[in-house]
Scaffold this active site. Structure first.
Site, PDB file in Angstrom:
ATOM      1  N   HIS A  96       0.793  -1.226   0.000  1.00 63.29           N
ATOM      2  CA  HIS A  96       0.000   0.000   0.000  1.00 63.29           C
ATOM      3  C   HIS A  96       0.826   1.278   0.000  1.00 63.29           C
ATOM      4  O   HIS A  96       0.270   2.367  -0.140  1.00 63.29           O
ATOM      5  CB  HIS A  96      -0.972   0.007   1.201  1.00 63.29           C
ATOM      6  CG  HIS A  96      -2.325   0.577   0.848  1.00 63.29           C
ATOM      7  ND1 HIS A  96      -3.444   0.378   1.610  1.00 63.29           N
ATOM      8  CD2 HIS A  96      -2.714   1.356  -0.194  1.00 63.29           C
ATOM      9  CE1 HIS A  96      -4.477   1.012   1.067  1.00 63.29           C
ATOM     10  NE2 HIS A  96      -4.062   1.619  -0.030  1.00 63.29           N
ATOM     11  N   HIS A 121      -6.715  -0.943   8.118  1.00 65.82           N
ATOM     12  CA  HIS A 121      -5.716  -0.047   8.708  1.00 65.82           C
ATOM     13  C   HIS A 121      -5.862   1.376   8.165  1.00 65.82           C
ATOM     14  O   HIS A 121      -6.331   1.570   7.051  1.00 65.82           O
ATOM     15  CB  HIS A 121      -4.313  -0.564   8.387  1.00 65.82           C
ATOM     16  CG  HIS A 121      -4.124  -2.008   8.680  1.00 65.82           C
ATOM     17  ND1 HIS A 121      -4.244  -3.003   7.717  1.00 65.82           N
ATOM     18  CD2 HIS A 121      -3.844  -2.651   9.836  1.00 65.82           C
ATOM     19  CE1 HIS A 121      -4.032  -4.175   8.262  1.00 65.82           C
ATOM     20  NE2 HIS A 121      -3.791  -4.018   9.547  1.00 65.82           N
TER      21      HIS A 121
HETATM   22  N1  AHI Z   1      -1.968  -3.672   5.660  1.00 64.83           N
HETATM   23  C1  AHI Z   1      -1.345  -2.662   6.287  1.00 64.83           C
HETATM   24  N2  AHI Z   1      -1.823  -1.491   6.122  1.00 64.83           N
HETATM   25  O1  AHI Z   1      -2.974  -1.259   5.436  1.00 64.83           O
HETATM   26  N3  AHI Z   1      -0.252  -2.901   7.108  1.00 64.83           N
HETATM   27  C2  AHI Z   1       0.479  -1.796   7.714  1.00 64.83           C
HETATM   28  C3  AHI Z   1      -0.302  -1.087   8.785  1.00 64.83           C
HETATM   29  C4  AHI Z   1      -0.251  -1.796  10.090  1.00 64.83           C
HETATM   30  N4  AHI Z   1      -0.572  -0.844  11.173  1.00 64.83           N
HETATM   31 MN    MN Z   2      -4.334  -2.960   5.502  1.00 62.94          MN
HETATM   32 MN    MN Z   3      -3.283  -0.480   3.575  1.00 63.74          MN
END
Ligand code: AHI
Ligand code: MN
Ligand code: MN
Length: 314
Positions: A96, A121
């Site tokens: 991401h 998240h």
């Molecule tokens: N999938 C994740 N973000 O969307 N991982 C990183 C964030 C974890 N606090």
């Molecule tokens: Mn995520």
């Molecule tokens: Mn993400």
């Protein structure tokens, strides 16, 4: 209009191997064939080629800052060109952190864009608040004007100037938010719908409020940044940070149907599909075909069916 597919095989926004194979997994699940059913042209521009920079020391606790920054600079140009050529752009990740380049490139063409972030998240840590240092958990912090006095100058990111206002962003699906991120969400007054909000309000009301919040004053292009881990891990197991209690299949599809129905979708990211993390081939296939389903839904596939105007009844 037409659709452009852009593969971004990139993984250095986080530490797990495999998410760079996301674009291939999504294509292998039949993305291009599925979109060929639509009555508009689909151009697959293939995958970008990202260079891994040799000398790329950590910045504070952030790994690979220059590699991630350079990858996003390249992606920004590609997304800007695709949108500038009149395509609706589908960016296949990759992790991401790629949203930094995707949203920035989109904003070069559509400075008044609004951003819908569908994710377990918030990805709004700064290098100072991030527990892991991973840039895929910090993407939104690089985009927001309101956070610039909190952001250090990260090597590799001097090319980006933050452009997004907190009021132009809505989160859907949150259920794993770090303390530092929660402070930012509250301080900036960012509109978000956690999984609890979805339980309380229902997805129909969440979408009504989301689209009213973003579009009531002015219709403008939508950037949908869809992290596959927004779905419940039972539906999308092949991903790096699964979190229980996610979107049902029907909730996720309703989100993308509603966004399609605005007629304003301009760029969609689909990220964090990691085919090496599925316990079985079926788990990988389920995750990848789910990605295809949400893309098709965002581009107009309907559950009720469709027909061209008054075909002759056979
Ligand atoms: N999938 C994740 N973000 O969307 N991982 C990183 C964030 C974890 N606090
Ligand atoms: Mn995520
Ligand atoms: Mn993400």
């Amino acid at each position: 209009h037409s659709v452009a597919i852009l593969g971004a095989p990139f993984s250095k926004g986080q530490k797990r191997r495999g998410v760079e194979h996301g674009p291939k997994a999504i294509r292998d699940a039949g993305l291009v064939e599925r979109l060929s059913n639509f009555d508009y042209p689909v151009h697959d521009f293939g995958d970008l080629t990202f260079k891994h920079l040799e000398k790329d020391e950590h910045f504070m606790r952030v790994p690979f800052p220059r590699t991630v920054g350079r990858a996003n600079q390249l992606l920004s140009g590609a997304v800007s060109s695709a949108v500038g050529a009149g395509h609706t752009c589908i960016m296949l990740g990759g992790d991401h952190s790629l949203a930094i380049g995707s949203v920035e490139g989109h904003a070069q063409q559509c400075p008044d864009l609004c951003l819908i972030w569908v994710d377990a998240h918030a990805d709004i840590n700064t290098p100072l608040t991030s527990p892991s240092g991973n840039l895929h958990g910090q993407s939104v912090a690089f985009l927001l004007k309101d956070l610039q006095n909190k952001m250090p100058e990260v090597p590799g990111f001097s090319w980006i100037k933050p452009f997004l206002s907190a009021r132009d962003l809505v989160y859907i699906g949150l259920r794993d938010v770090d303390p530092g991120e929660h402070i930012i969400l509250k301080t900036l007054g960012i509109q978000y719908f956690s999984m609890r909000d979805i339980d309380r309000m229902g997805i129909q009301r969440v979408m009504e409020v989301t689209l009213d919040h973003l579009l009531a004053r002015k219709q403008r292009p939508i950037h949908l940044s869809f992290d596959i881990d927004a779905f419940d891990p039972s539906l999308a197991p092949a991903t790096g940070t699964p979190v229980n209690g996610g979107l049902t299949y029907r909730e996720g599809i309703y989100v993308t149907e509603e966004i399609h129905n605005t007629g304003l979708l301009s760029v969609m990211d689909v990220v964090e599909v990691n085919p090496t993390l599925g316990a079985t081939p079926e788990a990988v296939e389920a995750t990848s075909s789910l990605a295809v389903d949400v893309i098709a839904s965002a581009l107009g596939q309907t559950r009720e069916g469709a027909h061209v105007a008054f075909p002759k009844i056979p």
